[in-house]
Design a protein around this motif. Structure first.
Motif, mmCIF file in Angstrom:
data_model
loop_
_atom_site.group_PDB
_atom_site.id
_atom_site.type_symbol
_atom_site.label_atom_id
_atom_site.label_comp_id
_atom_site.label_asym_id
_atom_site.label_seq_id
_atom_site.Cartn_x
_atom_site.Cartn_y
_atom_site.Cartn_z
ATOM 1 N N GLU B 347 0.846 -1.200 0.000
ATOM 2 C CA GLU B 347 0.000 0.000 0.000
ATOM 3 C C GLU B 347 0.881 1.248 0.000
ATOM 4 O OE1 GLU B 347 -3.330 0.873 -0.039
ATOM 5 O OE2 GLU B 347 -3.469 -1.143 -0.879
ATOM 6 N N LEU B 348 0.690 2.093 -1.013
ATOM 7 C CA LEU B 348 1.523 3.289 -1.119
ATOM 8 C C LEU B 348 1.392 4.176 0.110
ATOM 9 C CD1 LEU B 348 1.086 4.244 -4.859
ATOM 10 C CD2 LEU B 348 3.184 3.566 -3.718
ATOM 11 N N SER B 349 0.172 4.216 0.668
ATOM 12 C CA SER B 349 -0.051 5.135 1.784
ATOM 13 C C SER B 349 0.737 4.722 3.025
ATOM 14 C CB SER B 349 -1.543 5.176 2.105
ATOM 15 O OG SER B 349 -1.990 3.865 2.365
ATOM 16 N N ARG B 350 1.157 3.470 3.099
ATOM 17 C CA ARG B 350 1.857 3.016 4.299
ATOM 18 C C ARG B 350 3.364 2.962 4.109
ATOM 19 N NH1 ARG B 350 -1.028 -2.270 6.532
ATOM 20 N NH2 ARG B 350 0.333 -1.846 8.292
ATOM 21 N N LEU B 351 3.815 3.190 2.872
ATOM 22 C CA LEU B 351 5.232 3.018 2.591
ATOM 23 C C LEU B 351 5.967 4.342 2.717
ATOM 24 C CD1 LEU B 351 4.970 0.648 -0.464
ATOM 25 C CD2 LEU B 351 5.851 0.078 1.799
ATOM 26 N N GLY B 352 7.229 4.268 3.103
ATOM 27 C CA GLY B 352 8.061 5.463 3.180
ATOM 28 C C GLY B 352 9.377 5.145 3.870
ATOM 29 N N GLY B 353 10.439 5.879 3.509
ATOM 30 C CA GLY B 353 11.701 5.798 4.228
ATOM 31 C C GLY B 353 12.438 4.484 4.147
ATOM 32 N N LEU B 354 12.198 3.720 3.101
ATOM 33 C CA LEU B 354 12.841 2.414 3.027
ATOM 34 C C LEU B 354 14.271 2.490 2.482
ATOM 35 C CD1 LEU B 354 9.917 0.228 1.639
ATOM 36 C CD2 LEU B 354 10.869 0.194 3.936
ATOM 37 N N ARG B 355 14.718 3.693 2.122
ATOM 38 C CA ARG B 355 15.978 3.779 1.387
ATOM 39 C C ARG B 355 17.151 3.271 2.221
ATOM 40 N NH1 ARG B 355 15.594 8.673 2.572
ATOM 41 N NH2 ARG B 355 17.354 9.772 3.446
ATOM 42 N N ARG B 356 17.129 3.486 3.518
ATOM 43 C CA ARG B 356 18.250 3.016 4.338
ATOM 44 C C ARG B 356 18.204 1.510 4.542
ATOM 45 N NH1 ARG B 356 20.453 7.649 5.829
ATOM 46 N NH2 ARG B 356 18.896 9.267 6.155
ATOM 47 N N ALA B 357 17.010 1.004 4.747
ATOM 48 C CA ALA B 357 16.891 -0.428 5.021
ATOM 49 C C ALA B 357 17.116 -1.255 3.762
ATOM 50 C CB ALA B 357 15.500 -0.738 5.591
ATOM 51 N N MET B 358 16.735 -0.724 2.610
ATOM 52 C CA MET B 358 16.822 -1.518 1.373
ATOM 53 C C MET B 358 17.587 -0.728 0.315
ATOM 54 S SD MET B 358 12.850 -2.756 1.375
ATOM 55 C CE MET B 358 13.058 -4.109 0.255
ATOM 56 N N PRO B 359 18.900 -0.552 0.517
ATOM 57 C CA PRO B 359 19.646 0.315 -0.409
ATOM 58 C C PRO B 359 19.706 -0.227 -1.840
ATOM 59 C CG PRO B 359 21.141 -0.811 1.085
ATOM 60 C CD PRO B 359 19.759 -1.094 1.577
ATOM 61 N N TRP B 360 19.908 -1.522 -1.985
ATOM 62 C CA TRP B 360 20.057 -2.087 -3.334
ATOM 63 C C TRP B 360 18.728 -2.030 -4.077
ATOM 64 C CZ3 TRP B 360 24.561 -2.348 -5.364
ATOM 65 C CH2 TRP B 360 25.688 -2.593 -4.571
ATOM 66 N N THR B 361 17.668 -2.362 -3.375
ATOM 67 C CA THR B 361 16.357 -2.290 -3.996
ATOM 68 C C THR B 361 16.062 -0.856 -4.418
ATOM 69 O OG1 THR B 361 15.603 -4.108 -2.613
ATOM 70 C CG2 THR B 361 13.909 -2.768 -3.640
ATOM 71 N N PHE B 362 16.469 0.078 -3.552
ATOM 72 C CA PHE B 362 16.259 1.484 -3.886
ATOM 73 C C PHE B 362 17.053 1.868 -5.131
ATOM 74 C CE2 PHE B 362 18.007 5.866 -3.297
ATOM 75 C CZ PHE B 362 16.886 6.510 -3.794
ATOM 76 N N ALA B 363 18.304 1.374 -5.208
ATOM 77 C CA ALA B 363 19.116 1.693 -6.385
ATOM 78 C C ALA B 363 18.451 1.165 -7.650
ATOM 79 C CB ALA B 363 20.505 1.079 -6.231
ATOM 80 N N ALA B 364 17.958 -0.061 -7.566
ATOM 81 C CA ALA B 364 17.289 -0.642 -8.733
ATOM 82 C C ALA B 364 16.053 0.177 -9.094
ATOM 83 C CB ALA B 364 16.894 -2.086 -8.429
ATOM 84 N N ARG B 429 7.051 4.691 8.160
ATOM 85 C CA ARG B 429 5.813 4.601 8.943
ATOM 86 C C ARG B 429 5.704 3.219 9.553
ATOM 87 N NH1 ARG B 429 2.421 7.493 4.363
ATOM 88 N NH2 ARG B 429 4.126 8.819 3.682
ATOM 89 N N ASP B 430 4.571 2.967 10.158
ATOM 90 C CA ASP B 430 4.389 1.653 10.777
ATOM 91 C C ASP B 430 4.170 0.608 9.694
ATOM 92 O OD1 ASP B 430 1.940 2.834 10.121
ATOM 93 O OD2 ASP B 430 0.899 1.281 11.279
ATOM 94 N N LEU B 431 5.073 -0.338 9.631
ATOM 95 C CA LEU B 431 4.986 -1.383 8.617
ATOM 96 C C LEU B 431 4.696 -2.706 9.312
ATOM 97 C CD1 LEU B 431 8.080 -0.314 6.548
ATOM 98 C CD2 LEU B 431 5.702 -0.172 5.817
ATOM 99 N N PRO B 432 4.051 -3.641 8.608
ATOM 100 C CA PRO B 432 3.766 -4.936 9.227
ATOM 101 C C PRO B 432 5.037 -5.678 9.618
ATOM 102 C CG PRO B 432 2.523 -4.649 7.194
ATOM 103 C CD PRO B 432 3.496 -3.514 7.273
ATOM 104 N N LYS B 433 6.132 -5.432 8.881
ATOM 105 C CA LYS B 433 7.373 -6.126 9.205
ATOM 106 C C LYS B 433 8.478 -5.090 9.365
ATOM 107 C CE LYS B 433 8.389 -9.789 6.607
ATOM 108 N NZ LYS B 433 8.488 -10.560 5.352
ATOM 109 N N ARG B 434 9.524 -5.475 10.079
ATOM 110 C CA ARG B 434 10.699 -4.602 10.138
ATOM 111 C C ARG B 434 11.457 -4.763 8.838
ATOM 112 N NH1 ARG B 434 15.202 -3.040 14.070
ATOM 113 N NH2 ARG B 434 16.349 -3.571 12.260
ATOM 114 N N PRO B 435 11.509 -3.712 8.020
ATOM 115 C CA PRO B 435 12.083 -3.891 6.683
ATOM 116 C C PRO B 435 13.567 -4.151 6.748
ATOM 117 C CG PRO B 435 11.652 -1.577 7.102
ATOM 118 C CD PRO B 435 11.097 -2.324 8.271
ATOM 119 N N HIS B 436 14.036 -5.008 5.871
ATOM 120 C CA HIS B 436 15.468 -5.213 5.699
ATOM 121 C C HIS B 436 15.703 -5.543 4.249
ATOM 122 C CE1 HIS B 436 14.809 -9.550 5.504
ATOM 123 N NE2 HIS B 436 13.926 -9.349 6.476
#
Lengths: 133, 771
Positions: B347-364, B429-436
């Motif tokens: 859900e777009l409304s719940r997503l944000g700030g993942l760049r630190r946790a998922m750097p490679w995915t962010f690069a892609a 934001r509050d995510l169902p899982k701790r992103p990595h």
């Protein structure tokens, strides 16, 4: 003679269809007898009709005399007669056993395999003979 | 997701090793590049059904090689990705099998040189995608989506088959390379329009063109690797591929250009609007896929030559965009899968700030997003410039084409920002899982695809010369003399690009208010394709139920009525269509005896019909049989007459015996008088038609070829002088054996019916009377 046979085939065909469409299993069997006669005549006429010259070869000759009747439809009809007799015998026994089990020869009342879903069927059918429901 | 609980399950070895299959194929296809980019067309053929002109034959030209490379290249990364993504899912082996089968079917589709084989592969992709969409079959929504995709694309596929057969008949061959070698034969053909409509039905349903677009977003019920593969780069591109394949033979007509432009433009604008209103990452991407397909279809509607005989920029743009879109869309779907897998939501409304946790995915995501937005130096920029150039060169009403593609591209920029920026920046934001970060297998693919998109743009000569222009040559039917460049200087497309990016970014910045208003507007649409599909399915089920009730009402008379009505109609139509009516009636030559026998038979038949008593009816039947026997006797068939007479006697006796056990006609149930009129009508039609057929048959001299053979060989071959007997026991002895067997079986069955009464039933009857 071919046009006469053509009309005969049509008459036999029409009569057998009419009999098969009746509700009585007995009449259905009559229709079965007539339709095999119609079919045999149809095959016979299709091979061409030749008066009084059976397809035989005189002794000493290798070929039949010219103008003998067409042998092929005769062979086919002979097979057909016997097969339709077998079919008829089986149908008769089936009708007989159906009557014994269901105590009716009214085909509209024979609905063991496909029970009535709703009342909007062909025509109103009395359900007296329908023992299975 | 379901996989979360078992995410630490081991990855089966086979799901890693299977990656070698597409990877090897990819390398193998790479070896074709030098030859094919030089303009060669390689073919390979095995005869399959030569009588029908159906061969298993393959053709490699620029277009099929581009697709083959995309299928195997992206397929390798997808399989690698799936090996980790599907960890912990039940039946991974089955999933892998489906995915690989799909890949091979898709390869067969793009490489096929035979129309029928192409259709077979086309349907194989439909079936395998049905299995893949419905992979999570416990889920009702997944089942519905799978069935929907199957119905929509399957129905289109059937229309396409009809179109292919017409096309093959018109061209005189089912070989694609032969059809393509003679490009002008079909455009003027009388069947051109039906062929076009039927083939377009197949292409538009498969490639999700409006109004058939609805199945594609629903197909997102599939696991993400499937969406990334089927619904971005491969299966949905099959329709586009088909159109591209047939452009040289079917294109360049007004109806082709108008249809493709209108459907493509409507689809691309409509889908890009809907894409903005979705909040599920996969749904957004699905609608942008529909948008891209629309753009491809629209640009395939361009003429094969621009005014003045220059190469058509529209078609080069279409081919380039196919390539560009496959790269960034597969990457972005895998990114979306990573986010879903590692953060627990899409859900777009719940997503944000993942760049630190998922750097490679962010690069892609950044690489693919930049290509999607069409920013230099990515290949997406070249694609977009070409689209704008192509639209500006449109032969009729270029402003409409420009407006449609610019509007779609503006929204693409917004979507690119939504997909590649929104989940990674801002506050977490509050995510169902701790992103990595996802494992390397899951980000290496999108990264590589993004890097290819980057280098494809940096080295435009290489990309164009080896891949894009050879493919465009296959679509246009000639080698284009065109130079693809990254930088064309300041021109109208560049200005349009600037406007596009600025507007797209502006919409993104103001998304809170703009997109909410847009969503309200879309929600007010009265009828969507999805709802129409539901209505059609309900109607189809009702129709089937009605038809079954009518044809199989459970009443014996109804079955017989249907059979004879069909027979009567078939005979009547045949007589009329084949002009078999004999008129005037032939002369009747018959003697007194023959007339008498005929009259006897008719009288006995009428007596059977009208008889009130069973005995009279049976006797009348016997008379009919004897009359028929007399006809046999009169016309040279004494053997037949004898048999007929014997059998008829037996029939009368047996029928009489059995009928005595059955109730007589008193009190029998008859059909209503209206029913009897209808029965008589059907019987009359069948009778008259039979008579007409016999008249028409006997008007021709009988074919005596077989009879002649029997007559000549009766004595030398069969040592018999009665030809009928020789036929029965010698020439057709097997038939006679079969006949004997039938009679024996009938006898055994009749005996069994009489003797073997079920004991159970009589016991039950006793109970009934007892109660």
């Amino acid at each position: 003679m071919e046009p006469i046979v053509a009309v005969l085939v049509g008459v036999l065909m029409a009569a057998s269809v009419y009999l098969m469409l009746s509700r009585n299993l007995v009449r259905f069997v009559f229709g079965l007898v007539l339709i095999s006669n119609a079919a045999n005549l149809l095959i016979f006429a299709g091979g061409g009709l030749t008066r009084a010259a059976p397809p035989l070869i005189a002794s000493g000759a290798d070929l039949p005399a010219s103008g003998v009747a067409n042998a092929l439809p005769q062979a086919l009809i002979l097979t057909a007669i016997v097969i339709s007799f077998g079919l008829l015998a089986f149908a008769l026994v089936l009708a007989f056993r159906a009557y014994q089990e269901l105590e009716t020869v009214d085909t509209d009342a024979m609905r063991v395999a496909e029970p009535r879903e709703d009342a909007a069927e062909l025509e109103e059918t009395p359900r007296s003979g329908d023992r299975t429901v | 997701m379901a996989a979360a609980s078992k995410a630490d399950a081991p990855v089966p070895l086979f799901s890693r090793l299977i990656v070698l299959l597409p990877a090897t194929l990819f390398v193998w296809f790479l070896t074709f590049l030098p030859e094919v980019s030089g303009g060669a067309v390689l073919t390979w053929k095995v005869s399959w059904i030569p009588q029908l002109g159906i061969d298993l034959s393959f053709m490699v030209d620029g277009l099929s090689l581009l697709f083959a490379l995309l299928i195997t290249g992206i397929g390798s990364f997808i399989l690698l990705y799936a090996s980790d993504y599907m960890r912990g899912y039940p039946q991974v082996g089955r999933f892998t099998l489906f995915l690989v089968s799909f890949m091979l079917a898709m390869l067969g589709l793009v490489l096929s040189d035979n129309l029928i084989a192409l259709f077979v592969f086309w349907e194989l992709t439909t079936i395998t995608s049905f299995l893949l969409i419905g992979y999570t079959h416990e889920d009702a929504a997944a089942r519905r989506s799978a069935l929907q995709g199957l119905f929509v694309t399957g129905a289109g596929g059937l229309a396409m088959l009809a179109g292919f057969i017409l096309l093959g008949q018109a061209a005189g061959t089912y070989s694609l390379s032969e059809i393509l070698a003679n490009p002008d034969a079909l455009r003027g053909h009388a069947d051109y329009l039906p062929i076009l409509i039927l083939v377009l039905c197949g292409a538009f349903t498969k490639s999700a063109q409006f109004p058939f677009h609805f199945w594609l977003p629903n197909a997102m019920a599939a696991p993400t690797p499937v969406s990334a593969y089927l619904h971005s780069a491969t299966m949905v591109k099959a329709g586009v591929f088909l159109l591209a394949r047939f452009t040289p033979v079917l294109g360049d007509t007004e109806v082709w250009m108008a249809t493709l432009t209108i459907f493509g433009a409507v689809t691309t604008v409509y889908a890009s609007i809907i894409a903005l209103t979705r909040t599920d990452l996969k749904q957004v991407l699905a609608y942008t896929t529909v948008m891209a397909l629309g753009a491809c279809v629209m640009f395939l509607g361009a003429p094969t030559r621009a005014e003045g005989g220059d190469p058509s920029i529209g078609l080069i743009a279409a081919v380039t965009f196919i390539f560009v879109h496959a790269l960034y869309k597969a990457a972005l779907f895998m990114v979306a899968g990573n986010i879903d897998h590692e953060a627990g939501t899409r859900e777009l409304s719940r997503l944000g700030g993942l760049r630190r946790a998922m750097p490679w995915t962010f690069a892609a995501a950044a690489l693919a997003g930049l290509s999607m937005a069409g920013l230099p130096p990515f290949v997406g920029f070249i694609g977009k410039e070409l689209l704008y150039k192509g639209a500006l060169a449109w032969p009729a009403e270029p402003y409409i084409a420009v407006a449609a593609i610019v509007a779609a591209k503006v929204m693409m920029v917004t979507v690119a920002l939504l997909v590649a920026v929104l989940p990674f920046f801002g506050a977490q934001r509050d995510l169902p899982k701790r992103p990595h970060e996802a494992p390397i297998t899951m980000w290496i693919g999108p990264i590589v695809l993004g890097v290819i998109a980057l280098f494809g743009g940096l080295l435009p000569d290489l990309t164009a010369e080896t891949l894009l222009l050879p493919a465009a040559a296959a679509v246009m039917g000639y080698q284009p003399d065109y130079e693809v460049k990254l930088w064309h200087g300041v021109n109208i497309p560049l200005i349009l690009s600037g406007i596009t990016v600025a507007t797209g970014a502006l919409i993104y910045a103001k998304r809170a208010t703009l997109l909410a208003a847009l969503s309200r507007g879309v929600a007010a649409l009265p009828l969507t394709g999805d709802r129409a599909y539901d209505k059609v399915m309900v109607w189809l089920a009702e129709f089937a139920a009605w038809q079954t009730r009518w044809l199989q009402g459970g009443v014996q008379r109804r079955y017989i009525l249907v059979v004879f009505m069909t027979l009567g109609a078939a005979l009547a139509v045949t007589i009329l269509v084949r002009d078999a009516l004999v008129w005037p009636l032939p002369q009747v030559s018959a003697n007194f005896v023959e007339w008498g026998v005929a009259a006897l038979i008719v009288a006995a038949t009428i007596s059977t019909l009208l008889a009130d008593s069973r005995l009279l009816a049976i006797c009348s039947l016997g008379v009919v049989g004897a009359g028929v026997a007399l006809i046999f006797l009169l016309f040279g068939a004494p053997d037949v007459a004898m048999t007929q007479l014997l059998v008829e006697t037996l029939v009368v006796v047996i029928v009489a015996i059995v009928l005595l056990k059955l109730p007589d006609f008193r009190g029998e149930k008859r059909p209503t008088s209206a029913g009897r009129v209808r029965d008589a009508l059907v019987a009359g039609v069948v009778g008259v038609c039979t008579t007409l057929i016999v008249l028409s048959v006997t008007a021709q001299p009988p074919q005596r070829a077989i009879t002649d053979y029997f007559e000549e060989n009766s004595v030398p071959g069969g040592f018999g002088r009665n030809i009928v007997n020789v036929i029965l026991v010698d020439f057709r002895a097997l038939d006679t054996l079969g006949e004997v067997a039938v009679v024996a079986v009938a006898g055994v069955a009749a005996y069994a019916l009489i003797m073997l009464r079920p004991r159970r039933r009589s016991g039950k009857r006793g109970e009934e009377t007892g109660t």
